[in-house]
Design an enzyme around this catalytic site. Sequence first.
Site, mmCIF file in Angstrom:
data_model
loop_
_atom_site.group_PDB
_atom_site.id
_atom_site.type_symbol
_atom_site.label_atom_id
_atom_site.label_comp_id
_atom_site.label_asym_id
_atom_site.label_seq_id
_atom_site.Cartn_x
_atom_site.Cartn_y
_atom_site.Cartn_z
ATOM 1 C CE LYS A 160 92.366 44.338 30.607
ATOM 2 N NZ LYS A 160 93.073 45.355 29.843
ATOM 3 C CG PHE B 289 58.944 47.297 37.217
ATOM 4 C CD1 PHE B 289 58.596 47.507 38.535
ATOM 5 C CD2 PHE B 289 58.727 48.313 36.289
ATOM 6 C CE1 PHE B 289 58.030 48.707 38.935
ATOM 7 C CE2 PHE B 289 58.167 49.520 36.671
ATOM 8 C CZ PHE B 289 57.819 49.718 38.000
ATOM 9 C CE LYS C 167 59.893 38.284 32.659
ATOM 10 N NZ LYS C 167 60.432 39.482 32.060
ATOM 11 C CB ALA D 269 66.947 45.913 40.403
ATOM 12 C CG ASP E 143 63.783 35.959 40.104
ATOM 13 O OD1 ASP E 143 63.259 36.821 40.839
ATOM 14 O OD2 ASP E 143 63.604 35.909 38.876
ATOM 15 C CB ILE E 144 66.088 39.644 44.251
ATOM 16 C CG1 ILE E 144 67.600 39.459 44.087
ATOM 17 C CG2 ILE E 144 65.769 40.390 45.538
ATOM 18 C CD1 ILE E 144 68.377 40.726 43.841
ATOM 19 C CE LYS F 87 60.594 36.723 37.550
ATOM 20 N NZ LYS F 87 61.900 37.371 37.567
ATOM 21 C CG ASN G 192 70.331 43.051 32.608
ATOM 22 O OD1 ASN G 192 70.679 42.419 31.614
ATOM 23 N ND2 ASN G 192 69.737 42.491 33.640
HETATM 24 N N1 CTP Z 1 64.357 40.044 39.131
HETATM 25 C C1 CTP Z 1 64.985 39.817 40.320
HETATM 26 N N2 CTP Z 1 66.096 39.037 40.379
HETATM 27 C C2 CTP Z 1 66.582 38.472 39.249
HETATM 28 C C3 CTP Z 1 65.959 38.718 38.014
HETATM 29 C C4 CTP Z 1 64.850 39.526 37.983
HETATM 30 O O1 CTP Z 1 64.542 40.333 41.358
HETATM 31 N N3 CTP Z 1 67.671 37.715 39.332
HETATM 32 C C5 CTP Z 1 63.139 40.868 39.118
HETATM 33 C C6 CTP Z 1 63.272 42.212 38.451
HETATM 34 O O2 CTP Z 1 63.659 43.205 39.383
HETATM 35 C C7 CTP Z 1 61.843 42.441 37.945
HETATM 36 C C8 CTP Z 1 61.359 41.029 37.638
HETATM 37 O O3 CTP Z 1 62.177 40.153 38.367
HETATM 38 O O4 CTP Z 1 61.012 42.939 38.957
HETATM 39 C C9 CTP Z 1 61.382 40.647 36.194
HETATM 40 O O5 CTP Z 1 62.638 40.912 35.642
HETATM 41 P P1 CTP Z 1 62.903 40.734 34.081
HETATM 42 O O6 CTP Z 1 64.307 41.086 33.796
HETATM 43 O O7 CTP Z 1 61.819 41.402 33.290
HETATM 44 O O8 CTP Z 1 62.657 39.210 33.850
HETATM 45 P P2 CTP Z 1 63.487 37.937 34.196
HETATM 46 O O9 CTP Z 1 62.876 37.283 35.375
HETATM 47 O O10 CTP Z 1 64.931 38.258 34.302
HETATM 48 O O11 CTP Z 1 63.184 37.024 32.931
HETATM 49 P P3 CTP Z 1 63.607 37.242 31.385
HETATM 50 O O12 CTP Z 1 64.922 37.989 31.418
HETATM 51 O O13 CTP Z 1 63.713 35.874 30.857
HETATM 52 O O14 CTP Z 1 62.511 38.035 30.741
#
Ligand code: CTP
Length: 409
Positions: free
Chosen positions: A288, A326, A340, A275, A307-308, A344, A211
Site C-alpha cells: 500500500k 457502445f 468512434k 463495457a 482497446d478491446i 474502431k 469508470n
Molecule cells: N472499449 C474497449 N476497450 C477500451 C476502451 C473502450 O473495448 N480500452 C469499447 C467500449 O466497450 C465501447 C467503445 O469501446 O464499446 C467505446 O468506449 P468509450 O468509453 O465510449 O470510448 P473510448 O474509446 O474509451 O473513448 P473516449 O473515452 O475518449 O470517449
Amino acid sequence: MNTNTKKILLIISGGIAAYKILDLIRNLKKKNYEIKTILTETAKEFITPLSIASLSQNKVYENKFDIHNEVEMDHIALSRWSDIVLIAPATANLLSRLASGAADDFITTVVTASNKDIFLVPAMNVEMWNNKATQENIQKLISFNYKFIGPAVGELACGEVGEGKMSSINEIEKTLEQYFFGKDKIFSNIKAIVTAGPTREYMDPVRYISNESSGKQGYEIAKKLYESGFNTTLITGPTNINYPKNMKVVKVTSAKEMFASCQNELPADIAICTAAVADFYPHFESEKIKKDQLENEYSLKLNKNIDILEYLSNHNQFRPKLVVGFAAETKNILENSLKKLQKKNCDWIIANDVSDKSIGFNSENNEVTIIYKDQKTEKISKVSKSEIAAEIVSRVINNIKVNHAKNFN
Ligand code: CTP
C-alpha cells in the site's frame, strides 16, 4: 416426441420434492430419454431405488464411493456416458458442497469429473433459498457455468409461501426439450460475446481507478442473446448485479484480464462491447502506498490499455461477423459516436448520452441511437434497459439472418 435418444445422468438428493421425480422419469422415458440415476442416502427416505429402477429400466447407483459402483461403471465413465447431468431436487446442502468443489462421495466426484452441462433444480424452504450463504453459493455456481431450472415461487412443503419450490415436472421437461431439440437451436452454433461493467486498474492493493458503469445494459443484452438461443458468453468487470443464470460468465477485474478473456473466447460470431473499459492503467505497487511518504502533490503515470473493441474489429483471422460498440458521450453525441465507429472499424455503434441522469449509468432506463456502418441512424426512445436489449438483439438476429445465413448452417 423425438427419436434421438439423449442420455441423462439423474442425481436425486434428499428433499420432499424427490417423490415427484418418479413422474419425471416416467415422462422422460416415454420421450425416449435414457436415464441412469444416483440417489443420496436421504433421497432413499423419500423414494426407493427399486421404483426408480423399474421406471428408468436402468441401473440405480447409490451415493457410495465403493468397489461395486466402480466395477459396474467408474465415476469418470459415468460422467462421460451422459449428455447432461440433471440434479433434481438439489438441496441447499448439495448446492453448498458443489459450490465448494467437494469431491468426497460418489455424487460430488461424478459431478466434478463431468465435462457436460449440469442442470440444478433447487428445492428448499424460502428462508433457506434466501439465506446469504445459499445465495452466495448460487452466484458461485452460476460463475462455474452450472445451469439452473427454477426454483419456482409458491406454497412450499413446509406450508410457507415463497421462492424455493421445485420447478414443475412439466417445466423441467420443457427446459430439457428446449435444450436438446428447441427451435432456437438454429442459433446454438452462433457464438456471442458480450463485455459489460467497468474494469478496475489497481495502483496498490487498496486503490484503483475505474469508470462509472453498473453493467445493467450489458447483462440485459447477454440475457436476451442467450434467451434467443445464441451460445453466449458474458465477460464482466466488477458489478453489484447478480449474474444471469445459465450462460457462461467470465469474471474479470482489469482491462488486461477482460482483453485476455475476449481473446480466449475467439473465434466468435458476434461481439457486443458494452463495457466501460478503463482507458489507462497505473503502475501497480504491491504494498500500500503510504500518503505520509508522499509530497502534497502526487502524480500518477498512466499507460494506455488496449482497446478491446478495436482489437476485435480488426482481427485478421477471427473478426466476428458482427461487432457492436457502445459510445458513452456527454456532448456532440452522434458526431463523436460516428468517429468512434469509423476509428474502431466496428459495424454498429450504440450512442449513449451519459450526461442525462435519467438514462445511462446506473439508471433503469436508457435511450440510445444505433449508428450503422453506412451512417444510417436509428433512435430507440427511452425505455427500460431490458427493452433496449430486446430491440438491439432483434436487430442482431435480422442482421445474422440477412447477411450471414449461409455461414450458419
Ligand atoms: N472499449 C474497449 N476497450 C477500451 C476502451 C473502450 O473495448 N480500452 C469499447 C467500449 O466497450 C465501447 C467503445 O469501446 O464499446 C467505446 O468506449 P468509450 O468509453 O465510449 O470510448 P473510448 O474509446 O474509451 O473513448 P473516449 O473515452 O475518449 O470517449
